[in-house]
Design an enzyme around this catalytic site. Structure first.
Site, short mmCIF file in Angstrom:
data_model
loop_
_atom_site.label_atom_id
_atom_site.label_comp_id
_atom_site.label_asym_id
_atom_site.label_seq_id
_atom_site.Cartn_x
_atom_site.Cartn_y
_atom_site.Cartn_z
N MET A 30 0.85 -1.20 0.00
CA MET A 30 0.00 0.00 0.00
C MET A 30 0.89 1.25 0.00
SD MET A 30 -3.43 -0.96 2.05
CE MET A 30 -2.83 -0.68 3.69
N HIS A 34 9.07 1.35 3.46
CA HIS A 34 10.16 1.42 4.44
C HIS A 34 11.02 0.17 4.27
CE1 HIS A 34 7.68 -1.46 6.54
NE2 HIS A 34 6.69 -0.60 6.62
N HIS A 37 9.35 -3.19 3.58
CA HIS A 37 8.92 -3.46 2.20
C HIS A 37 10.12 -3.83 1.34
CE1 HIS A 37 5.63 -0.58 3.48
NE2 HIS A 37 4.92 -1.59 3.00
N LYS A 151 5.02 -10.45 9.21
CA LYS A 151 4.47 -9.56 10.24
C LYS A 151 2.94 -9.61 10.23
CE LYS A 151 3.90 -4.84 11.49
NZ LYS A 151 2.79 -4.48 10.62
N SER A 188 4.21 1.04 8.33
CA SER A 188 3.87 2.42 7.95
C SER A 188 3.15 3.12 9.09
CB SER A 188 2.98 2.42 6.71
OG SER A 188 3.70 1.83 5.65
O1 PAF Z 1 -0.18 -5.77 3.50
C1 PAF Z 1 -0.58 -4.85 2.75
O2 PAF Z 1 0.11 -3.87 2.51
C2 PAF Z 1 -1.97 -4.95 2.14
O3 PAF Z 1 -2.86 -5.57 3.02
C3 PAF Z 1 -1.97 -5.65 0.75
C4 PAF Z 1 -1.51 -7.09 0.86
C5 PAF Z 1 -1.07 -4.89 -0.20
C6 PAF Z 1 -3.39 -5.65 0.19
O4 PAF Z 1 -3.89 -4.38 0.04
#
Ligand code: PAF
Length: 282
Positions: A30, A34, A37, A151, A188
């Protein structure tokens, strides 16, 4: 690194990559990226030739009183980070692209058996929102593998079950939790914490570590959970839940279970933090 916004553009890209014999990995996010990710991106890069990241803040997984409006949107910074990491393509669709008939007229994917416990209790509809958007993204991107963070343990379990139940031909890979030097799981939503709260936040993981020690020492689960909840409250959290579960079913663990996970969520100021710890007793 190119950014595309349309389903057609991403499909053309993936089709060409696969025609070239390339293995494609996908990291759905989303945004507001950071180091956590980026660790998913690195995991994807280890396992495939091409890495695609998506950034889409999915309204369907936010409850009415949650932070959809204030959720940090930082596309330019995210693009720079992904470019730096040599990601091949960013998919950043609009809501019109993902839900062309609006939020009320779409087909939903519900993984009910895993969605109504733990985080699902205080976030009704959340995991149906996640499963629905991930299923859409999988059908749009059609990767060979997809990487998700451990996580979000319950989210990962929901996605694995959806993929198994619907015979979706994508390998799901879990990536370890990235933590800061004091043990706080990167998220985030840590951005909502004040300086004071940032000093308290690592106590969530510290509590989980104590729970692990107590389980390994054979302390009864009910006593462990009572102490852990009191610990969190004393530290300044408003505990949402802390559950000792079977790693696979996510049901409450019995003393016979050997593969456990402790799942926890707690409010700290404006943030709702989640974390977990896996325990294998064999
Ligand atoms: O973990 C996330 O960032 C969200 O839940 C995902 C998997 C991108 C779905 O919107």
């Amino acid at each position: 690194m190119k950014t595309v916004h349309s389903i057609q553009a991403i499909r053309d890209f993936v089709l060409a990559a696969k025609a070239d014999g390339k293995k494609v990995a996908f990291v759905p996010t989303m945004g507001n990226l950071h180091a956590g990710h980026l660790s998913l991106v690195h995991k994807a890069q280890e396992q495939a030739d091409i890495v695609i990241v998506s950034i889409y803040v999915n309204p369907l997984q936010f409850g009415a009183s949650e932070d959809l409006e204030s959720y940090p949107r930082t596309l330019a910074e995210d693009q720079a980070q992904l470019k730096n990491e040599k990601v091949d393509l960013l998919f950043a669709p609009s809501t019109e692209e993902i839900y062309p008939e609006g939020m009320d007229h779409h087909t939903a994917v519900a993984v009910d058996s895993l969605s109504n416990m733990h985080c699902g209790k205080s976030r009704p509809g959340h995991f149906t929102g996640v499963a629905t958007v991930v299923c859409k993204l999988f059908n749009i991107v059609q990767p060979d593998i997809a990487v998700f963070g451990i996580k979000d343990f319950q989210q990962l379990a929901v996605i694995r079950k959806m993929v198994d139940d619907l015979y979706i031909p994508i390998k799901i890979v879990g990536a370890d939790i990235a933590r800061d030097e004091r043990g706080l799981a990167l998220s985030s939503r840590n951005g909502y914490l004040t300086q004071d709260e940032l000093t308290i936040a690592p106590k969530l993981y510290a509590t989980l570590c104590k729970v692990k020690d107590a389980i390994q020492a054979g302390t009864p689960f009910d006593i462990i959970l009572k102490d852990a909840t009191a610990n969190l409250a004393r530290a300044g959290f408003k505990p949402d839940y802390i559950d000792i579960c079977n790693q696979h079913s996510l049901l409450p663990a019995s003393s016979k279970d050997k593969e456990l996970v402790v799942l926890a969520a707690a409010y700290l100021g404006k943030a709702r933090l989640i974390d977990n710890i896996v325990i294998n007793l064999n």
